[in-house]
Motif scaffolding. Structure first.
Motif, short mmCIF file in Angstrom:
data_model
loop_
_atom_site.label_atom_id
_atom_site.label_comp_id
_atom_site.label_asym_id
_atom_site.label_seq_id
_atom_site.Cartn_x
_atom_site.Cartn_y
_atom_site.Cartn_z
N MET A 1 121.00 97.74 18.17
CA MET A 1 120.15 96.58 17.87
C MET A 1 119.75 96.56 16.40
SD MET A 1 116.69 95.33 19.79
CE MET A 1 115.78 96.79 19.32
N ALA A 2 120.02 95.44 15.74
CA ALA A 2 119.73 95.30 14.32
C ALA A 2 119.24 93.89 14.04
CB ALA A 2 120.98 95.60 13.48
N PRO A 3 118.21 93.73 13.23
CA PRO A 3 117.71 92.38 12.89
C PRO A 3 118.58 91.72 11.83
CG PRO A 3 116.38 94.05 11.81
CD PRO A 3 117.37 94.79 12.66
N LEU A 4 118.71 90.41 11.92
CA LEU A 4 119.42 89.62 10.93
C LEU A 4 118.41 88.71 10.24
CD1 LEU A 4 122.67 88.62 12.88
CD2 LEU A 4 122.28 90.58 11.38
N LYS A 5 118.38 88.78 8.92
CA LYS A 5 117.39 88.04 8.15
C LYS A 5 118.04 86.93 7.35
CE LYS A 5 114.25 92.00 7.65
NZ LYS A 5 113.47 92.83 6.70
N GLY A 6 117.25 85.90 7.08
CA GLY A 6 117.68 84.81 6.22
C GLY A 6 117.27 85.06 4.79
N ALA A 7 117.52 84.06 3.93
CA ALA A 7 117.19 84.21 2.51
C ALA A 7 115.69 84.29 2.28
CB ALA A 7 117.78 83.05 1.72
N ASP A 8 114.89 83.80 3.24
CA ASP A 8 113.44 83.85 3.10
C ASP A 8 112.84 85.16 3.60
OD1 ASP A 8 113.97 83.50 5.74
OD2 ASP A 8 112.72 81.73 6.02
N GLY A 9 113.69 86.11 4.06
CA GLY A 9 113.19 87.39 4.54
C GLY A 9 112.75 87.40 5.98
N GLN A 10 112.80 86.27 6.66
CA GLN A 10 112.40 86.19 8.06
C GLN A 10 113.56 86.59 8.98
OE1 GLN A 10 109.29 85.49 9.07
NE2 GLN A 10 108.61 85.20 6.94
N VAL A 11 113.23 87.20 10.11
CA VAL A 11 114.23 87.58 11.10
C VAL A 11 114.54 86.36 11.97
CG1 VAL A 11 114.76 89.06 13.06
CG2 VAL A 11 113.49 89.98 11.11
N TYR A 12 115.83 85.97 11.98
CA TYR A 12 116.24 84.80 12.75
C TYR A 12 117.10 85.16 13.96
CZ TYR A 12 114.48 81.63 9.19
OH TYR A 12 113.64 80.94 8.34
#
Length: 373
Positions: free
Chosen positions: A131-142
């Motif tokens: 399990m790994a988080p994927l972040k956007g350019a704004d640093g939020q996990v999407y």
């Protein structure tokens, strides 16, 4: 009587002709010419660990961050690993994960992910992504990624260090490997307009699109903003906007013709000539220039009683010849077909053809943009 293959083709030059005949413009849907402003995908990136590899993971002596990541993960799971213990793992690999979050993606939906080794792992075949988080350019996990990898490449290595691989075994994919956890902001903000952005800047296409929209929805329904953007009056209700866009994207119009352009790939010899290309009156001399460079070594042997040393002196000989020169002429306003026929007859090689086109452009006789890639 057998036809003789032109010398131009014998030199393996690939000449691609874009719209060789001046065909009338065909109608295309707005869906194929433009996209709705704000409706776009967003890149996601993450970091994780792939486990379960068959002795093909990171060599921890050269990738210490793999051990550090593993210790951090085990610590969060309640497993205490002493700080002075560095396990020599070969079945774990540190990876970078990237994906694209499509527009209107909602929490609970799944997207495909690509997993790439960032250490010295030989192969990711047979591994499972934890399990790994994927972040956007704004640093939020999407999104959250996890799953078993599908690796198209294959590799094998012998004990003596010899190695063979097919494709790239250090990159894999996980179909539906990430679950969306956060929705993107709503692009339908309720403003009074919807914008359509053309894929390519073209004022003619923008004007024709505005005319087609006004003919369908009434005068004043659409307006041109610039050479790419068309603004369309739209209701504030989201459901009504969807219905309006469904009608807009299926409207057909004839786009403007592409600008006159010649694209040359100097590495492969590929030449693409647009149908709008024209040549002013010009005469071109073409000859096969041959340059020969030969190297030899001259030995200087001194007399036995002179006390000297034997010296080897390199000798270079360079000769150049320009034989078989020919000249052909372009009349004013020569068409694409005439250009192709003349170049074929002269038997130009890839380098010669590129030189001819550049010389025509420099002389102001080529009415087209010359782009070398």
């Amino acid at each position: 009587m057998a036809m003789k293959t032109p010398a131009f083709l014998r030199h393996a030059v690939v000449l691609l002709v874009a719209a060789a005949c001046a065909l009338p413009a065909h109608a295309e849907r707005i869906k194929d010419l433009a996209q709705v402003g704000g409706v776009r995908g967003n890149a996601l990136v993450g970091y994780g660990l792939v486990v379960g590899l068959d002795n093909s993971g990171d060599r921890t002596s050269q990738a210490p961050f793999t051990v550090q990541s593993l210790k951090n993960m085990l610590g969060e799971l309640g497993v205490n690993v002493p700080a002075n213990v560095n396990p020599q793992l070969k079945n774990v690999a540190a990876v970078a994960i990237h994906a694209e979050l499509p527009p209107f993606a909602k929490p609970g939906q799944t997207i495909d992910i690509t997993v790439s080794s960032i250490g010295n792992a030989v192969s990711l075949r047979g591994g499972s992504l934890l399990m790994a988080p994927l972040k956007g350019a704004d640093g939020q996990v999407y999104a959250i990624a996890q799953g078993n990898l599908v690796v198209g490449g294959f590799g094998a290595q012998g004990k003596d260090g010899s190695r063979v691989s097919v494709n790239v075994p250090s990159v894999g994919r996980v179909p539906n490997g990430a679950t969306v956890e956060r929705a993107l902001p709503d692009v339908f903000d309720g403003s009074g307009e919807i914008t359509l952005n053309l894929h390519h800047n073209d004022f003619t296409t923008v004007a024709r699109m505005v005319s087609a929209l006004n003919n369908t929805f009434g005068e004043g329904a659409a307006r041109a903003v610039d050479g790419v953007t068309v603004a369309v009056q739209a209701p504030t209700d989201p459901g009504a906007r969807i219905g309006l866009l469904a009608r807009i994207e299926n409207i057909e119009l004839s786009p403007g013709t592409a600008p006159a352009k010649v694209v040359v790939n100097s590495r492969t010899g590929t030449v693409v000539i647009g149908s709008q290309v024209r040549v002013s009156p010009a005469a071109i001399a073409h000859g096969s220039l041959t340059v020969t460079v030969s190297e030899s070594t001259q030995i200087s042997q001194p007399n036995a009683f002179a006390g000297g040393q034997t010296v080897a002196a390199p000798q270079s000989s360079i000769t150049a010849s320009n034989e078989g020169s020919r000249m052909f002429r372009f009349d004013g306003g020569a068409t694409l077909d005439e250009i192709v026929r003349a170049v074929n007859e002269v038997g130009a090689a890839p380098g010669d053809l590129i030189a001819i086109l550049e010389a025509l452009k420099q002389a102001g006789a080529l009415s087209a943009e010359l782009e070398v890639i």
